[in-house]
Design an enzyme around this catalytic site. Sequence first.
Site, PDB file in Angstrom:
ATOM      1  N   ASP A   8      -1.930   6.065   5.425  1.00 44.88           N
ATOM      2  CA  ASP A   8      -2.706   5.596   4.290  1.00 44.88           C
ATOM      3  C   ASP A   8      -4.134   5.326   4.777  1.00 44.88           C
ATOM      4  OD1 ASP A   8      -3.277   4.615   1.725  1.00 44.88           O
ATOM      5  OD2 ASP A   8      -2.882   2.568   2.367  1.00 44.88           O
ATOM      6  N   ASN A  32       2.556   0.921  -2.361  1.00 47.18           N
ATOM      7  CA  ASN A  32       2.416   2.336  -2.701  1.00 47.18           C
ATOM      8  C   ASN A  32       2.755   3.251  -1.538  1.00 47.18           C
ATOM      9  OD1 ASN A  32       0.050   1.241  -1.468  1.00 47.18           O
ATOM     10  ND2 ASN A  32      -1.017   3.126  -1.920  1.00 47.18           N
TER      11      ASN A  32
END
Length: 1335
Positions: free
Chosen positions: A308, A915
Amino acid sequence: MAITAIKDAWEDFRRYKLDKEVNHMGCYIYSREEHAYVEKCWKDVRVGDFVQLQCNEIIPADILLLYSSDQNGICHLETANLDGETNLKQRQVVKGLSSQDTVFEPEFFQNTIVCEMPNNDLNKFNGYMEQPNHEQVGFNIENLLLRGCTIRNTEAAIGIVIYAGHETKAMLNNSGPRYKRSRIEQRMNMDIFLCVGLLFVMCLVGAVGHGIWTGNFWEHPPYDVPDRNGNFVSPVLAGFYMFLTMIILLQILIPISLYVSIELVKLGQVFLIHNDIDLYDEEADLPIQCRALTITEDLGQIQYIFSDKTGTLTENKMVFRRCTVDGIEFSHQENDRRLKIQKELDLDNEDFAKLQRFTLPPMNPERPATYKHNTMRPLRRCQSDRARFKGHTRNRSAGRRDSIQSQVAFSSPIEKYVIPDSRLLRRVREAALQTESFSPFIHMKTSASFTDFFLALAICNTVLVSTATEPRQRITIPPPTKPSGISLEKIHQIFQRLKLASLSQSFSSSQSSSQLGASFSAKNSEEPLAVLESCDNENDSSRGQELQDKGSTDIGTASLDEVFMSATNSSLPTDFCYEAESPDEAALVYAAQAYSFILVSRTPKQVTVQLPQGTLLTFDILYTLGFDSVRKRMSVVVRHPLTKEIVVYTKGADSVIMDLLDDSAKGDISTEKRLKRIKERTQKHLDHYAHDGLRTLCIAKKVLNEDDFQKWANFRQEAEAAIDNREELLIETAQHLETKLTLLGATGIEDRLQDGVPDTIVSLREAGIKIWVLTGDKQETAVNIAYSCKLLNQRDTVFTLNTENKETCESLLNLTLEEVKKNSEYDKPQRKLFGIIPTSFSVSEAPSPEFGLVIDGQTLNIIFQGGLEEKFLELTQHCRSVLCCRSTPLQKSMVVKLIRRQLKVMTLSIGDGANDVSMIQAADVGIGISGQEGMQAVMASDFAISRFKHLKKLLLVHGHWCYARLAKMVIYFFYKNVCYVNLLFWYQFFCGFSGSTMVDYWQMIFFNLFFTSVPPLLFGALDKDLSAETLLRLPELYKNGQNSEIYNLSTFIITMLDAFYQSLICFFVPYLTYKDSDIDVFSFGNPINTISLLTILLHQALEMKTWTMLQLVTMICSVALYFIFSVIYNASCLLCNPPTNPYWIMERQLKDPIFYLLCLITPVIALLPRFFIFSLRGTLQASLILKAQQVDKLPKGQQDLEIQKLRSRKEATSGAPVASPASNDDLDHSISHLCVSPFLHPAAALSHGDTENQGVSASDPLRRSTHEEGYYFYNRWAEEESAVTDSSAGPFAGHHPLVPSRETGPGQDGGKLTKNYPKNFNYGSHRRSVSSVTL
């Protein structure tokens, strides 16, 4: 097996407890029976329920917003759990229900809601609400509150549940956990089957041999006893019985104890990793957490890393660094010095105040009131009340139970406080005073530029304003203050004192402004302000005039300080907090605050700004044109409260804004010349900012007359009311307004990476690991961060794929793949000589081009749905880095699964937010960062670290050690069992395959249970083939685990052959020694058992690279335990195994010299081939591991020298420089772009490139060009660009001297890529000038 089952059950129980906590979180649901909102658990929420939410509460389901306490029907969300972004998003009440004057009553809600089926798309949602009068009102994702988000800045909100439970979009994006098995375990299970096959063959040989042996007797031997009927067993049946007997005898060939040993070894490895002080974060007081105990060795075999961006690679902190206004660059050296000194990102207020006083410029001893933050302790990012699962409580009355401790995104001290540049502060104060009084003695255009620049920073955004005491409560009404901080009479008195200083400053051209900072040389020093205005000739001034200027400056400084000290006394008493949708906006607002342009309040219709002298200006907001990826800019249309003019303030990417500027000055040649010079200077400053890795934004304005604005407003209203093509019409109207702009200046913002991120990425890449970034952030931000953290190199060729349909996507993939293959194979024929790659040739050759790929979520969706995965995979295999932007959590997990399954590689995912959970669970190894995004990623991960930089040692050191230890231990177990079992097998050839043994059963059982069990465990837990320092300095050593060089099929077969050889030696040397003697069976077996024990332990000693006292004692104790047990057992066992027994066997043999001779000679003969091969391998063709092991034994000084030699050899053989992990050399090179204009004829491009190449100076790094480098940008709006040739439609060309201008008509075939493009295309070096290859 029981131990493994208990461990897995405990992990499942922990997950169950977490799920139970989430399911029993509370929320308030409307009860029709009680006519009130009652508290229920999340698990009881159903579709159709009315849910009441309050500030700082987590949303339990996907809810359609029907009511908000905000007067404008707006609800603010924090979506960190979905996209990792801590900034706020706005959600709107459904149209038609926006009258928020009265409280919403669920009893009176009679509408019917029709919406789409549950799906996992977080960015799209459509439906309509049918009212009782059959009128339909549409709604979309802007009206939906998604599960997992947090309500912010809104006292109360009410909505109806659309999706609940597993049908919510967040849950549909969570693919769920999977059982993870390490690659070594999978390999080991396959080898277990080979051992089973080997056991079957050995038992079959024994059965056939027994049948043949018994069949050769003419009459039955005496020991063959018939049954009660006098019948003898047939040879076939006897062979079958012997087959079963041999299985029982030789079953220890299957290393069942290996599974238990592996579990114990992994526990030891996890303990060592957990206690590594280098993986401990002192600031957060967090060590590494090893949550999965079964895959430690996979850390040493990683081939792909999926990371990420927000919160993982970056701190998500934007820091204002530099700016240029009106063509003058202000380097903010004091602020830069503060950032370098400030090691801690979050300092206490006292220390930070001391630091500020230490670094303030001497010209400004008294700070503006906005800097006096001593009344309030600054908010720290670690004081987050981001609602965690544990201890989630509800305070219905207050609605803001965390008003003090609540985290405000982008408000850490390092982001908020900016030390102003002394020169710019002086100019801003003069401009602000002149704005107040409209004094004529300062040039109007120059002063207006400075004022408008900071007004644009403060106004051109969607920032919400709150106070430090109530950081989640918005300010919509300006606090009551004096209309002016100082009287006009006082200002006019000061102007008389300032007049001399200002005049001398305007007309004296000898005064030199400060340097442009470290990036600028003396020849690039700025010209005086007067030159930028209208004067082109320079005059020398005398020394007396200089003294006069100096005195005037002192007078001016004192006077200005007097003015602003007076303004300070009446300034706003509160310290404001700003909550922005992006960190860039917050950084610019705080920069404006540093120069006393303070954003005081904001409503949808008005925004109030306080000027440096204390005056409050309230602007009417007429329109706000938000940022989008097509326009790459945002604008606000306001009415100026003083001049009543309609002003458009615009900020955006410089590649766009520069093409929208108005170069004409309506016949005024001097003004036109001045605007051109400002544009050139600003562009030059932007180039330096980009070269330094800063995020750049251009600031511009435009003044509209009433008629033009009314015409445009009518078009805008029609676009907003349109149903078809609404988005396209809105973009078109915005582009129509944002033309003929006046450039005000530009800013340079630094997105602060986490400490050690570039160094970690460089090291991991040298280790042979491909790194992908999967982020939900916008494309421009992701690409900028990729360059900053060295994921993308300045010399890389980067392809950007953005498309909306399958045909275009397939064409782009084919074109890109063709170009990549062409570049990859360009130098291959020249590098080979008779199939051999000479070192001298590879050294002289230029390095082969490296490729990067940038792709958005929409294109990924097309690839997955259109069956284009194979082409996508083929393209990515040629790319060293891939960036997937605007990706949903499900898309992240799909990408990870695609790579893992199709390429059969070892993958690792790392993230910090909810997420990232799907991506973490989909990878072979999941790592969560225990940071600011809650604990969801940590709870779903296998390992949890606090900083990205810890990944370097975790993989390169602990990963290498864990793999090497466990691989050697596993293969050693196979060797040990096969070697020992073969001794029993060879004996069968001399006992008629009867299944008897020459070793006592208890000694056979204790051989694996006690005598040879502990040394392999310590070997698997403590052995170090290389030191941590060497592994970190030579990341290439990690490839040993990636390629499974220690444990694979070939090493397994070689080890098995070696085990057979050693067993033959251990059996037949004693056999030949005692041949034709009269010793009994156990007297023959006891030396064999002893020799095998010594041989097996010495074999392990050869494999061990690190000797500790514990391992040495364990080896000695194993041998001693064997002899002690044998002596005691043989002395006490009189009738243990009738008719034979081991009584006094060991005691007699300890007196026999032959026994000692056999124990000395036989292990040497058995281990001699292995020792010889080790010596030969280290002498003739030493691998990098062996060379590193030799370097490890050298003194410290020689180690450094030898490691440098190894790295230089690596560089020579690869033909490309190997960057040091701590090197910043690539920042000294400009980014090269392959500039291809679709409207430029190839011949024109060639001539243009030749002309430019002749003019390139080797001393100017910004104008280097090389035919090996390039930057492709595939534009999905190719059709629009080819149809429109004006500047507004083509923001990517024409504003840099190295980019070909669009002068050729679209009818020419310039859009084709020719095969000899290295000769035809021109290469530029401007990072922001992105060229497009148009289909």
